[in-house]
Write an enzyme that holds these catalytic residues in place. Structure first.
Site, mmCIF file in Angstrom:
data_model
loop_
_atom_site.group_PDB
_atom_site.id
_atom_site.type_symbol
_atom_site.label_atom_id
_atom_site.label_comp_id
_atom_site.label_asym_id
_atom_site.label_seq_id
_atom_site.Cartn_x
_atom_site.Cartn_y
_atom_site.Cartn_z
ATOM 1 N N CYS A 99 0.697 -1.165 0.158
ATOM 2 C CA CYS A 99 -0.022 0.006 -0.203
ATOM 3 C C CYS A 99 0.920 1.315 0.031
ATOM 4 O O CYS A 99 1.579 1.599 -0.898
ATOM 5 C CB CYS A 99 -0.963 -0.036 1.262
ATOM 6 S SG CYS A 99 -2.207 1.188 1.003
ATOM 7 N N HIS A 198 -3.675 -5.296 2.328
ATOM 8 C CA HIS A 198 -3.400 -5.693 3.870
ATOM 9 C C HIS A 198 -4.186 -6.764 4.258
ATOM 10 O O HIS A 198 -4.858 -7.583 3.184
ATOM 11 C CB HIS A 198 -4.203 -4.411 4.472
ATOM 12 C CG HIS A 198 -3.616 -3.015 4.185
ATOM 13 N ND1 HIS A 198 -2.466 -2.616 4.622
ATOM 14 C CD2 HIS A 198 -4.308 -2.121 3.535
ATOM 15 C CE1 HIS A 198 -2.362 -1.322 4.062
ATOM 16 N NE2 HIS A 198 -3.562 -0.927 3.473
HETATM 17 N N1 GLN Z 1 -1.871 7.186 2.059
HETATM 18 C C1 GLN Z 1 -2.167 6.290 0.839
HETATM 19 C C2 GLN Z 1 -3.434 6.414 0.463
HETATM 20 O O1 GLN Z 1 -4.380 6.877 0.987
HETATM 21 C C3 GLN Z 1 -1.885 4.816 1.555
HETATM 22 C C4 GLN Z 1 -2.714 4.087 2.239
HETATM 23 C C5 GLN Z 1 -2.265 2.813 3.120
HETATM 24 O O2 GLN Z 1 -1.248 2.783 3.110
HETATM 25 N N2 GLN Z 1 -3.456 2.132 3.457
HETATM 26 O O3 GLN Z 1 -3.564 5.991 -0.777
#
Ligand code: GLN
Length: 264
Positions: A99, A198
């Site tokens: 992510c 995740h």
């Molecule tokens: N901040 C990034 C987004 O909103 C990644 C989010 C995350 O790692 N869950 O796309």
């Protein structure tokens, strides 16, 4: 060739204390479990901002997710490490970037405020967050990958677009994936996997975990180093449950969209 008892691997966990949104440190826990169950020792080093770190001294590399503020916190430090990380991945270092970490392993991430965070260019891709007012990609995900079906969940605002020729990690069966439009999810280069998933990812996707570990063992101890099979009953039941929920849940999403269409 030492048997499982004599083998030892080293895992570098980038920004473990900062990039751990939704418990992505579970990936390190799963790798340690799958090593120790085979009599293989796994040393896990958390690499923080400013720490000395030579990727060439490690057998595995992981980075988890983080909201925009965490990404801003680590971006400059990560960029400084970019050339060494890219070189190690080009040399075959098994790597998992999840992510927010995945986004920063691309060329750049344009965050929700329009700020441009430079990436380290492992993956040929760019990510753009459309702004806090836009819908986030949130929900369970089911992918078709080279490791079979992969289950997990996503929660990201950013939309990722792969460069021409950049291989995805998988294709979306259910969920949004990189951008909700082209059916791609994640990215692959050499032995590096980038993904939005995740879960954490590895406990319910043992084939992916064992790809990383088997590759690390072969690089360290030669092709003869065997990754003994493990009883996967618990993991498989968790995967099957997640897959069923995701398939059913996506149907619910489809029904909701159809109801919306019918109301017009
Ligand atoms: N901040 C990034 C987004 O909103 C990644 C989010 C995350 O790692 N869950 O796309």
């Amino acid at each position: 060739m030492p048997d499982g008892d004599g083998m030892r691997l080293r895992l570098a966990h980038l920004y473990a204390d900062v990039m751990n949104v939704y418990g992505d440190r579970g990936n390190a826990i799963a790798l340690r479990y799958r090593c120790e169950a085979r009599g293989i020792a796994l040393d896990v080093d958390g690499i923080g901002i400013g720490d000395t770190f030579d990727p060439g001294e490690y057998d595995l590399l992981i980075i988890g997710g983080g909201e925009d503020r965490e990404q801003r916190r680590i971006a400059d430090d990560l960029v400084g490490r970019g050339p060494a990380i890219r070189s190690a991945i080009e040399d075959g270092l098994p790597t998992l970037a999840v992510c927010g970490g995945f986004q920063l392993f691309g060329e750049r991430y344009v965050d929700a405020d329009g700020g441009v965070l430079p990436g380290i260019g492992v993956f040929g891709m760019e990510t753009r967050h459309p702004g806090e007012g836009e819908e986030r990609a949130i929900g369970n995900v089911l992918l078709q990958t080279g490791y079979g079906e992969v289950v997990g969940f996503e929660n990201h605002g950013g939309r990722t677009w792969l460069d021409d020729g950049q291989e995805p990690f998988g294709t979306v069966i259910a969920g949004r994936g990189n951008n909700g439009k082209d059916g791609s999810e994640g990215a692959r280069v050499a032995n590096a996997i980038g993904t939005y998933l995740h879960g954490s990812l590895l406990p319910k996707n043992p084939a992916v975990a064992d790809f990383l570990l088997g590759t690390a063992l072969a690089r360290r101890y030669g092709e003869g180093a065997r990754l003994e099979p493990l009883d996967g009953a618990l993991e498989e039941s968790a995967r099957a449950a997640a897959s069923t929920i995701t398939r059913r849940g996506d149907g619910e999403g489809l029904r909701r969209r159809l109801r919306g269409l019918l109301r017009r």
